[in-house]
Design a protein around this motif. Structure first.
Motif, PDB file in Angstrom:
ATOM      1  N   LEU A  27       0.813  -1.213   0.000  1.00 58.92           N
ATOM      2  CA  LEU A  27       0.000   0.000   0.000  1.00 58.92           C
ATOM      3  C   LEU A  27       0.849   1.267   0.000  1.00 58.92           C
ATOM      4  O   LEU A  27       0.519   2.242  -0.688  1.00 58.92           O
ATOM      5  CB  LEU A  27      -0.967  -0.013   1.181  1.00 58.92           C
ATOM      6  CG  LEU A  27      -1.947  -1.192   1.209  1.00 58.92           C
ATOM      7  CD1 LEU A  27      -2.912  -1.055   2.369  1.00 58.92           C
ATOM      8  CD2 LEU A  27      -2.679  -1.354  -0.102  1.00 58.92           C
ATOM      9  N   ARG A  28       1.945   1.237   0.711  1.00 59.26           N
ATOM     10  CA  ARG A  28       2.836   2.414   0.717  1.00 59.26           C
ATOM     11  C   ARG A  28       3.486   2.611  -0.662  1.00 59.26           C
ATOM     12  O   ARG A  28       3.667   3.741  -1.105  1.00 59.26           O
ATOM     13  CB  ARG A  28       3.897   2.280   1.803  1.00 59.26           C
ATOM     14  CG  ARG A  28       3.338   2.447   3.197  1.00 59.26           C
ATOM     15  CD  ARG A  28       4.455   2.513   4.235  1.00 59.26           C
ATOM     16  NE  ARG A  28       3.934   2.460   5.580  1.00 59.26           N
ATOM     17  CZ  ARG A  28       3.431   3.482   6.247  1.00 59.26           C
ATOM     18  NH1 ARG A  28       3.351   4.653   5.675  1.00 59.26           N
ATOM     19  NH2 ARG A  28       2.988   3.334   7.473  1.00 59.26           N
ATOM     20  N   TYR A  29       3.805   1.525  -1.326  1.00 59.31           N
ATOM     21  CA  TYR A  29       4.363   1.629  -2.672  1.00 59.31           C
ATOM     22  C   TYR A  29       3.335   2.223  -3.630  1.00 59.31           C
ATOM     23  O   TYR A  29       3.642   3.134  -4.404  1.00 59.31           O
ATOM     24  CB  TYR A  29       4.836   0.252  -3.166  1.00 59.31           C
ATOM     25  CG  TYR A  29       5.371   0.294  -4.580  1.00 59.31           C
ATOM     26  CD1 TYR A  29       6.652   0.771  -4.833  1.00 59.31           C
ATOM     27  CD2 TYR A  29       4.589  -0.112  -5.652  1.00 59.31           C
ATOM     28  CE1 TYR A  29       7.143   0.835  -6.136  1.00 59.31           C
ATOM     29  CE2 TYR A  29       5.066  -0.046  -6.955  1.00 59.31           C
ATOM     30  CZ  TYR A  29       6.355   0.419  -7.184  1.00 59.31           C
ATOM     31  OH  TYR A  29       6.831   0.493  -8.471  1.00 59.31           O
ATOM     32  N   ASP A  55      13.731   3.283  -0.582  1.00 60.01           N
ATOM     33  CA  ASP A  55      13.235   2.600   0.615  1.00 60.01           C
ATOM     34  C   ASP A  55      11.890   1.909   0.351  1.00 60.01           C
ATOM     35  O   ASP A  55      11.705   0.746   0.723  1.00 60.01           O
ATOM     36  CB  ASP A  55      13.091   3.584   1.780  1.00 60.01           C
ATOM     37  CG  ASP A  55      14.431   4.082   2.303  1.00 60.01           C
ATOM     38  OD1 ASP A  55      15.457   3.398   2.077  1.00 60.01           O
ATOM     39  OD2 ASP A  55      14.455   5.160   2.926  1.00 60.01           O
ATOM     40  N   ARG A  56      10.976   2.610  -0.278  1.00 59.70           N
ATOM     41  CA  ARG A  56       9.673   1.990  -0.558  1.00 59.70           C
ATOM     42  C   ARG A  56       9.813   0.851  -1.563  1.00 59.70           C
ATOM     43  O   ARG A  56       9.144  -0.164  -1.446  1.00 59.70           O
ATOM     44  CB  ARG A  56       8.676   3.022  -1.068  1.00 59.70           C
ATOM     45  CG  ARG A  56       8.216   3.919   0.053  1.00 59.70           C
ATOM     46  CD  ARG A  56       6.944   4.598  -0.271  1.00 59.70           C
ATOM     47  NE  ARG A  56       6.727   5.640   0.745  1.00 59.70           N
ATOM     48  CZ  ARG A  56       5.597   6.212   0.955  1.00 59.70           C
ATOM     49  NH1 ARG A  56       4.546   5.883   0.249  1.00 59.70           N
ATOM     50  NH2 ARG A  56       5.469   7.137   1.869  1.00 59.70           N
ATOM     51  N   PHE A  57      10.681   1.051  -2.545  1.00 56.64           N
ATOM     52  CA  PHE A  57      10.884  -0.005  -3.525  1.00 56.64           C
ATOM     53  C   PHE A  57      11.524  -1.228  -2.865  1.00 56.64           C
ATOM     54  O   PHE A  57      11.110  -2.365  -3.111  1.00 56.64           O
ATOM     55  CB  PHE A  57      11.740   0.479  -4.701  1.00 56.64           C
ATOM     56  CG  PHE A  57      11.830  -0.544  -5.787  1.00 56.64           C
ATOM     57  CD1 PHE A  57      10.815  -0.662  -6.723  1.00 56.64           C
ATOM     58  CD2 PHE A  57      12.909  -1.410  -5.860  1.00 56.64           C
ATOM     59  CE1 PHE A  57      10.868  -1.631  -7.717  1.00 56.64           C
ATOM     60  CE2 PHE A  57      12.976  -2.382  -6.844  1.00 56.64           C
ATOM     61  CZ  PHE A  57      11.955  -2.488  -7.779  1.00 56.64           C
ATOM     62  N   ALA A  58      12.488  -1.010  -1.995  1.00 56.60           N
ATOM     63  CA  ALA A  58      13.145  -2.121  -1.296  1.00 56.60           C
ATOM     64  C   ALA A  58      12.150  -2.861  -0.401  1.00 56.60           C
ATOM     65  O   ALA A  58      12.158  -4.103  -0.347  1.00 56.60           O
ATOM     66  CB  ALA A  58      14.327  -1.604  -0.480  1.00 56.60           C
ATOM     67  N   ALA A  59      11.294  -2.123   0.287  1.00 58.90           N
ATOM     68  CA  ALA A  59      10.289  -2.761   1.154  1.00 58.90           C
ATOM     69  C   ALA A  59       9.354  -3.629   0.326  1.00 58.90           C
ATOM     70  O   ALA A  59       9.026  -4.760   0.716  1.00 58.90           O
ATOM     71  CB  ALA A  59       9.509  -1.697   1.922  1.00 58.90           C
ATOM     72  N   LEU A  60       8.929  -3.145  -0.821  1.00 59.96           N
ATOM     73  CA  LEU A  60       8.059  -3.926  -1.697  1.00 59.96           C
ATOM     74  C   LEU A  60       8.794  -5.158  -2.214  1.00 59.96           C
ATOM     75  O   LEU A  60       8.240  -6.259  -2.268  1.00 59.96           O
ATOM     76  CB  LEU A  60       7.586  -3.066  -2.876  1.00 59.96           C
ATOM     77  CG  LEU A  60       6.571  -3.738  -3.796  1.00 59.96           C
ATOM     78  CD1 LEU A  60       5.217  -3.853  -3.097  1.00 59.96           C
ATOM     79  CD2 LEU A  60       6.446  -2.971  -5.100  1.00 59.96           C
ATOM     80  N   SER A  61      10.066  -4.982  -2.565  1.00 53.63           N
ATOM     81  CA  SER A  61      10.871  -6.066  -3.130  1.00 53.63           C
ATOM     82  C   SER A  61      11.119  -7.211  -2.154  1.00 53.63           C
ATOM     83  O   SER A  61      11.441  -8.321  -2.572  1.00 53.63           O
ATOM     84  CB  SER A  61      12.216  -5.527  -3.622  1.00 53.63           C
ATOM     85  OG  SER A  61      12.024  -4.590  -4.662  1.00 53.63           O
ATOM     86  N   GLU A  62      10.963  -6.943  -0.867  1.00 53.73           N
ATOM     87  CA  GLU A  62      11.092  -8.020   0.124  1.00 53.73           C
ATOM     88  C   GLU A  62       9.967  -9.035  -0.004  1.00 53.73           C
ATOM     89  O   GLU A  62      10.119 -10.187   0.393  1.00 53.73           O
ATOM     90  CB  GLU A  62      11.089  -7.441   1.545  1.00 53.73           C
ATOM     91  CG  GLU A  62      12.353  -6.727   1.918  1.00 53.73           C
ATOM     92  CD  GLU A  62      12.299  -6.218   3.342  1.00 53.73           C
ATOM     93  OE1 GLU A  62      11.711  -6.913   4.214  1.00 53.73           O
ATOM     94  OE2 GLU A  62      12.837  -5.127   3.595  1.00 53.73           O
TER      95      GLU A  62
END
Length: 179
Positions: A115-117, A129-136
């Motif tokens: 949702l943040r992405y 940071d948002r992209f990395a969080a999604l990529s996890e």
């Protein structure tokens, strides 16, 4: 009042009438506005169907994304259309209200990253940071699908706003008070 005529199924050439048929989505005002250009309507519907079926998201995550986009843009039409679809897809009223309030505490880490992405895509603020969080949580194929879904519904919201396409009935409300 819409800025363009809301075309009905009978207004379309015979080989395009199926686009506004009950087998499809029917005569939704969004589609009736697009029906002023039947070729574009057909392409829009094919593209949307492809994203829904091949975008890489389960129906509940897809609807959380769409509602997040709608809320972020204050896109009344999209919100109104997708609240019942979200419910049918397994999104609870508590989650819908949390999306309306911008409350991410209701969601797990994976959903929050998603949702943040999507919010960042809408704002054109995707950072590392948002992209990395999604990529996890998501593979590149899914990330492309998520991004395409976000931009598709962003474009849809802008279309609805620019042409002042009205709701078919009373607004469900951001807090679901209009039901």
């Amino acid at each position: 009042m819409a800025r363009v005529p809301l075309r009905r199924q009978d207004d379309l050439p015979d080989d395009y009438q199926y686009l506004l048929g009950e087998d499809a989505l029917g005569e939704l005002n969004l589609l009736c506005a697009m029906a002023n250009n039947p070729d574009a309507l057909q392409s829009y519907m094919r593209y949307g169907t492809t994203l829904w079926s091949d975008g890489g998201l389960e129906a509940d995550d897809l609807e959380r994304c769409i509602l997040t986009i709608a809320r972020e843009l204050e896109a009344v039409y999209e919100w109104h259309q997708h609240v019942p679809i979200a419910r049918e897809s397994g999104v609870s009223d508590d989650e819908i209200l949390a999306i309306a309030d911008g409350d991410r505490d209701r969601f797990d880490e994976r959903e929050t990253a998603l949702l943040r992405y999507v919010e960042a895509v809408v704002r054109d603020e995707v950072d590392d940071d948002r992209f990395a969080a999604l990529s996890e949580w998501f593979e590149p194929t899914e990330i492309v699908g998520i991004t395409l879904i976000a931009t598709h519904y962003l474009a849809t919201a802008r279309f609805l706003s620019a042409l002042e396409v009205p709701l078919e009935d009373s607004f469900v409300g951001w807090d679901l008070e209009g039901e």
